[in-house]
Design a protein around this motif. Structure first.
Motif, PDB file in Angstrom:
ATOM      1  N   GLN A 135       0.848  -1.194   0.000  1.00  0.00           N
ATOM      2  CA  GLN A 135       0.000   0.000   0.000  1.00  0.00           C
ATOM      3  C   GLN A 135       0.878   1.236   0.000  1.00  0.00           C
ATOM      4  O   GLN A 135       1.675   1.440   0.926  1.00  0.00           O
ATOM      5  CB  GLN A 135      -0.939   0.001   1.203  1.00  0.00           C
ATOM      6  CG  GLN A 135      -1.986   1.091   1.156  1.00  0.00           C
ATOM      7  CD  GLN A 135      -3.099   0.863   2.169  1.00  0.00           C
ATOM      8  OE1 GLN A 135      -2.960   0.090   3.117  1.00  0.00           O
ATOM      9  NE2 GLN A 135      -4.229   1.522   1.959  1.00  0.00           N
TER      10      GLN A 135
ATOM     11  N   GLU B 152      -4.999   2.374  -2.569  1.00  0.00           N
ATOM     12  CA  GLU B 152      -5.540   1.184  -1.947  1.00  0.00           C
ATOM     13  C   GLU B 152      -4.474   0.090  -1.869  1.00  0.00           C
ATOM     14  O   GLU B 152      -3.503   0.082  -2.627  1.00  0.00           O
ATOM     15  CB  GLU B 152      -6.749   0.676  -2.740  1.00  0.00           C
ATOM     16  CG  GLU B 152      -7.958   1.598  -2.680  1.00  0.00           C
ATOM     17  CD  GLU B 152      -9.194   0.970  -3.297  1.00  0.00           C
ATOM     18  OE1 GLU B 152     -10.277   1.582  -3.198  1.00  0.00           O
ATOM     19  OE2 GLU B 152      -9.088  -0.116  -3.881  1.00  0.00           O
ATOM     20  N   ARG B 153      -4.712  -0.832  -0.952  1.00  0.00           N
ATOM     21  CA  ARG B 153      -3.818  -1.976  -0.842  1.00  0.00           C
ATOM     22  C   ARG B 153      -3.924  -2.813  -2.106  1.00  0.00           C
ATOM     23  O   ARG B 153      -5.030  -3.081  -2.580  1.00  0.00           O
ATOM     24  CB  ARG B 153      -4.178  -2.809   0.378  1.00  0.00           C
ATOM     25  CG  ARG B 153      -3.162  -3.858   0.748  1.00  0.00           C
ATOM     26  CD  ARG B 153      -3.443  -4.441   2.126  1.00  0.00           C
ATOM     27  NE  ARG B 153      -3.334  -3.414   3.172  1.00  0.00           N
ATOM     28  CZ  ARG B 153      -3.351  -3.687   4.463  1.00  0.00           C
ATOM     29  NH1 ARG B 153      -3.473  -4.946   4.871  1.00  0.00           N
ATOM     30  NH2 ARG B 153      -3.272  -2.725   5.352  1.00  0.00           N
TER      31      ARG B 153
END
Length: 127
Positions: A39, A44-45
């Motif tokens: 991340q 976003e991850r």
């Protein structure tokens, strides 16, 4: 209590290499598919790599294919992410994750399918 502990992060110049390790405890490690995610700030991850319980199947994100290699040691309960030819866009916090370990579960690239997470480790690639 399941614990996943990442190590090996740090600062490296573009084109360099780092080797991330994840030590697992509190679970039957060989029953679990494992993944690496990352991340970056404001993002976003995202999926990086995954390996099945036996170590025979690996998936990689297109952005790291050919540069990163994931492996596992079911005796030492560790997974490794070898990162070569690093780029500034690889800069992120990297997370190790384990899935729920149920029989018949397929190897996944979605963070939603991973139940256990490490605390994360910073990787910074300078240009």
């Amino acid at each position: 209590q399941v614990q996943l502990v990442e190590s090996g992060g740090g600062l490296v110049q573009e084109g360099g290499s780092l080797r991330l390790s994840c030590a697992a405890s509190g679970l039957t490690f060989s029953n679990h598919h494992m993944g690496w995610f990352r991340q970056a700030p404001g993002k976003e991850r995202e999926f990086v790599a995954a390996i099945d319980w036996l170590g025979g199947v690996t998936y990689y994100a297109d952005s790291v294919k050919g540069r990163f290699t994931m492996s596992r040691d079911n005796v030492r309960n560790t997974v490794i992410l070898q990162m070569n030819s690093l780029k500034p866009e690889d800069t992120a916090v990297y997370y190790c994750a384990a899935d729920r370990g149920a029989t018949g579960v397929v190897l996944s690239t979605s963070p939603r399918d991973y139940d256990y997470w490490g605390q994360g480790i910073q990787v910074t690639v300078s240009s």
